[in-house]
Design a protein around this motif. Structure first.
Motif, PDB file in Angstrom:
ATOM      1  N   TYR A  97       9.256   2.566  -0.654  1.00 33.89           N
ATOM      2  CA  TYR A  97       7.876   2.975  -0.352  1.00 33.89           C
ATOM      3  C   TYR A  97       7.152   1.838   0.373  1.00 33.89           C
ATOM      4  O   TYR A  97       6.558   2.021   1.445  1.00 33.89           O
ATOM      5  CB  TYR A  97       7.199   3.327  -1.675  1.00 33.89           C
ATOM      6  N   ASN A 114       1.586   9.618  -1.644  1.00 28.11           N
ATOM      7  CA  ASN A 114       3.008   9.722  -2.053  1.00 28.11           C
ATOM      8  C   ASN A 114       3.782  10.828  -1.332  1.00 28.11           C
ATOM      9  O   ASN A 114       5.017  10.805  -1.338  1.00 28.11           O
ATOM     10  CB  ASN A 114       3.160   9.954  -3.576  1.00 28.11           C
ATOM     11  N   TYR A 129      -6.417  11.490  12.916  1.00 26.14           N
ATOM     12  CA  TYR A 129      -5.406  10.708  12.191  1.00 26.14           C
ATOM     13  C   TYR A 129      -6.053   9.815  11.128  1.00 26.14           C
ATOM     14  O   TYR A 129      -5.458   9.557  10.073  1.00 26.14           O
ATOM     15  CB  TYR A 129      -4.494   9.894  13.125  1.00 26.14           C
ATOM     16  N   ARG A 137       4.370   1.665   9.168  1.00 21.37           N
ATOM     17  CA  ARG A 137       3.173   2.363   9.665  1.00 21.37           C
ATOM     18  C   ARG A 137       1.980   1.421   9.758  1.00 21.37           C
ATOM     19  O   ARG A 137       1.128   1.543  10.636  1.00 21.37           O
ATOM     20  CB  ARG A 137       2.847   3.569   8.760  1.00 21.37           C
ATOM     21  N   ARG A 171      -3.929  10.184   2.616  1.00 17.69           N
ATOM     22  CA  ARG A 171      -2.724   9.493   2.106  1.00 17.69           C
ATOM     23  C   ARG A 171      -3.057   8.383   1.114  1.00 17.69           C
ATOM     24  O   ARG A 171      -2.204   7.984   0.323  1.00 17.69           O
ATOM     25  CB  ARG A 171      -1.903   8.940   3.282  1.00 17.69           C
ATOM     26  N   HIS A 172      -4.270   7.842   1.181  1.00 20.63           N
ATOM     27  CA  HIS A 172      -4.688   6.872   0.166  1.00 20.63           C
ATOM     28  C   HIS A 172      -5.238   7.585  -1.081  1.00 20.63           C
ATOM     29  O   HIS A 172      -5.170   7.064  -2.189  1.00 20.63           O
ATOM     30  CB  HIS A 172      -5.765   5.923   0.723  1.00 20.63           C
TER      31      HIS A 172
HETATM   32  C1  HEM Z   1      -9.090  -1.881   4.718  1.00 18.34           C
HETATM   33  C2  HEM Z   1      -8.373  -1.150   3.850  1.00 18.34           C
HETATM   34  C3  HEM Z   1      -6.957  -0.693   4.099  1.00 18.34           C
HETATM   35  C4  HEM Z   1      -6.209  -0.668   5.249  1.00 18.34           C
HETATM   36  C5  HEM Z   1      -6.626  -1.105   6.647  1.00 18.34           C
HETATM   37  C6  HEM Z   1      -4.933  -0.076   4.922  1.00 18.34           C
HETATM   38  C7  HEM Z   1      -3.900   0.207   5.811  1.00 18.34           C
HETATM   39  C8  HEM Z   1      -2.917   1.156   5.570  1.00 18.34           C
HETATM   40  C9  HEM Z   1      -2.109   1.827   6.558  1.00 18.34           C
HETATM   41  C10 HEM Z   1      -2.189   1.588   8.044  1.00 18.34           C
HETATM   42  C11 HEM Z   1      -1.294   2.708   5.922  1.00 18.34           C
HETATM   43  C12 HEM Z   1      -0.273   3.656   6.556  1.00 18.34           C
HETATM   44  C13 HEM Z   1      -1.029   4.851   7.132  1.00 18.34           C
HETATM   45  C14 HEM Z   1      -0.091   5.913   7.698  1.00 18.34           C
HETATM   46  O1  HEM Z   1       0.525   6.646   6.885  1.00 18.34           O
HETATM   47  O2  HEM Z   1       0.029   5.990   8.954  1.00 18.34           O
HETATM   48  C15 HEM Z   1      -1.585   2.575   4.503  1.00 18.34           C
HETATM   49  C16 HEM Z   1      -0.966   3.281   3.494  1.00 18.34           C
HETATM   50  C17 HEM Z   1      -1.035   2.883   2.173  1.00 18.34           C
HETATM   51  N1  HEM Z   1      -1.887   1.918   1.669  1.00 18.34           N
HETATM   52 FE1  HEM Z   1      -3.410   1.131   2.624  1.00 18.34          FE
HETATM   53  N2  HEM Z   1      -4.909   0.214   3.588  1.00 18.34           N
HETATM   54  C18 HEM Z   1      -6.115  -0.166   3.047  1.00 18.34           C
HETATM   55  C19 HEM Z   1      -6.438  -0.094   1.709  1.00 18.34           C
HETATM   56  C20 HEM Z   1      -5.484   0.012   0.723  1.00 18.34           C
HETATM   57  C21 HEM Z   1      -5.640  -0.363  -0.655  1.00 18.34           C
HETATM   58  C22 HEM Z   1      -6.906  -0.926  -1.295  1.00 18.34           C
HETATM   59  C23 HEM Z   1      -4.453  -0.123  -1.273  1.00 18.34           C
HETATM   60  C24 HEM Z   1      -4.102  -0.402  -2.708  1.00 18.34           C
HETATM   61  C25 HEM Z   1      -3.514  -1.526  -3.026  1.00 18.34           C
HETATM   62  C26 HEM Z   1      -3.557   0.443  -0.277  1.00 18.34           C
HETATM   63  C27 HEM Z   1      -2.256   0.881  -0.496  1.00 18.34           C
HETATM   64  C28 HEM Z   1      -1.600   1.761   0.346  1.00 18.34           C
HETATM   65  C29 HEM Z   1      -0.533   2.671  -0.048  1.00 18.34           C
HETATM   66  C30 HEM Z   1       0.075   2.832  -1.440  1.00 18.34           C
HETATM   67  C31 HEM Z   1      -0.193   3.388   1.108  1.00 18.34           C
HETATM   68  C32 HEM Z   1       0.824   4.519   1.230  1.00 18.34           C
HETATM   69  C33 HEM Z   1       0.050   5.845   1.025  1.00 18.34           C
HETATM   70  C34 HEM Z   1       0.970   7.073   1.099  1.00 18.34           C
HETATM   71  O3  HEM Z   1       1.532   7.447   0.025  1.00 18.34           O
HETATM   72  O4  HEM Z   1       1.121   7.656   2.204  1.00 18.34           O
HETATM   73  N3  HEM Z   1      -4.216   0.497   0.917  1.00 18.34           N
HETATM   74  N4  HEM Z   1      -2.570   1.634   4.335  1.00 18.34           N
END
Ligand code: HEM
Ligand code: HEM
Lengths: 193, 193
Positions: free
Chosen positions: B83, B124, B110, B90, B117-118
């Motif tokens: 994961y 997931n 998008y 991405r 997704r968050h």
């Molecule tokens: C400024 C805030 C954030 C940015 C810029 C960021 C950036 C990203 C990006 C670019 C992706 C992939 C998007 C895609 O599917 O194309 C992603 C997914 C993810 N991010 Fe973040 N994120 C942020 C906040 C957070 C936070 C606070 C967490 C928690 C620790 C987190 C955890 C995750 C997880 C678990 C995924 C996968 C989600 C899924 O199941 O598809 N992110 N994030």
């Protein structure tokens, strides 16, 4: 200090914050908070305290210059001048508080009060005004940018080195972001905050 | 460009963003957005594109070093390595996109997909994993700080003047804040966004 209408920091009737001191500690880690930030904010408070009116002029100019922002200070696009000036006094005090006050339970509790005052749960009540009932969430987070960026020139006005200014600026950025997080609690779906 | 699993930018099946281009325009005004910011982001993209891996290492080090953050990448405090690495690819693409893509309807759509997704509405699903079902709202906004502050040293690595670095940094700060606003839509009480 002169009396500020509606300024209820530390008053006993306030609701307890739904955010615990432990939550706050994890949030501080997430915004890269360190001991030095606290010292840098104290220093910023010293530098900003005699510039509060100028900061407020800039801020009110910005809000006043945008119909989509000033509308929250009135009804049917008529800004309420008494409301604007009552909030201005509390905003001035906030600039000092964010720099000088310890981020303890009293701080959390008053942040929660301010959260409710932006949200429909308590907006307009403190000043007994008839105005737009709720500030839209999106602008609460958006304001992190102008509230942060515009402070730099004020921090730079007392001859501190560029490195000192940067350090104070970064501490201010972290503090404003932490603050906005606490102020958006009432907008968030139950259990998702 | 190599194929990135789950990267659906511009795909036809995406839901339309609940945020309109007009909403976006007012939000841009609120974060002090100007034409130069767009040019500065393009320039930042040129500077960052061959540093993406280093940026990701820094970011994953930060997340991995904090139990309250890494937990979202797994279950029962066991991070899921597949994961983590699918998201990493991405995330790398996102660094380029935030700098290079026009903020048009496809961009908005998008952003809404990434928002879901968050949030528990779609977390997931893209990677078919069994992990914590929702990222708490508070950390979405808190991440504005590390995602902004840590970019500066990368922007400064190619010999640009301090003023150029500052301008790119400020454009990045505005863009990240705009992005986070669009990504928090699913967390907000109905009608309050
Ligand atoms: C400024 C805030 C954030 C940015 C810029 C960021 C950036 C990203 C990006 C670019 C992706 C992939 C998007 C895609 O599917 O194309 C992603 C997914 C993810 N991010 Fe973040 N994120 C942020 C906040 C957070 C936070 C606070 C967490 C928690 C620790 C987190 C955890 C995750 C997880 C678990 C995924 C996968 C989600 C899924 O199941 O598809 N992110 N994030
Ligand atoms: C970083 C974000 C913001 C900061 C730091 C800020 C600061 C403040 C402060 C310090 C107060 C007085 C609190 C007290 O009662 O002690 C206040 C109240 C108020 N602010 Fe904000 N504010 C923010 C976002 C906004 C936005 C986006 C708007 C909309 C234009 C807005 C409009 C108002 C209004 C109408 C009040 C009076 C609320 C009431 O009826 O009590 N604020 N703000």
């Amino acid at each position: 200090m002169e009396h500020i209408k509606g300024y209820d920091y530390g008053k006993s009737g306030l609701e307890s914050s739904p955010i615990s001191m432990e939550d706050l500690s994890l949030l501080k880690q997430t915004v890269l908070w360190s001991e030095e930030d606290q010292a840098n904010l104290q220093k910023a408070g010293e530098i900003l305290k005699d510039q509060v009116n100028d900061i407020l002029d800039l801020r009110y100019g910005f809000v006043g210059g945008h119909a989509h922002l000033v509308r929250y200070f009135g009804k049917n696009d008529n800004p309420n001048m008494e409301y604007l000036s009552a909030v201005r006094a509390r905003f001035g005090q906030w600039i000092l508080d964010i720099c000088q006050k310890p981020y303890d339970q009293s701080w959390l509790d008053y942040q929660h009060e301010i959260a409710k005052r932006h949200h429909k749960s308590k907006k307009n009540q403190t000043d007994g005004v008839d105005a737009v009932p709720n500030i839209h969430y999106r602008y609460m987070v958006a304001f992190i940018v102008p509230i942060t960026m515009t402070i730099k020139s004020f921090l730079a006005k007392k001859g501190n080195s560029q490195e000192e200014v940067e350090n104070m600026y970064n501490a201010w950025f972290k503090a404003v972001t932490l603050t906005v997080i606490t102020w958006t609690y009432p907008y968030i779906n139950e259990g998702e905050f």
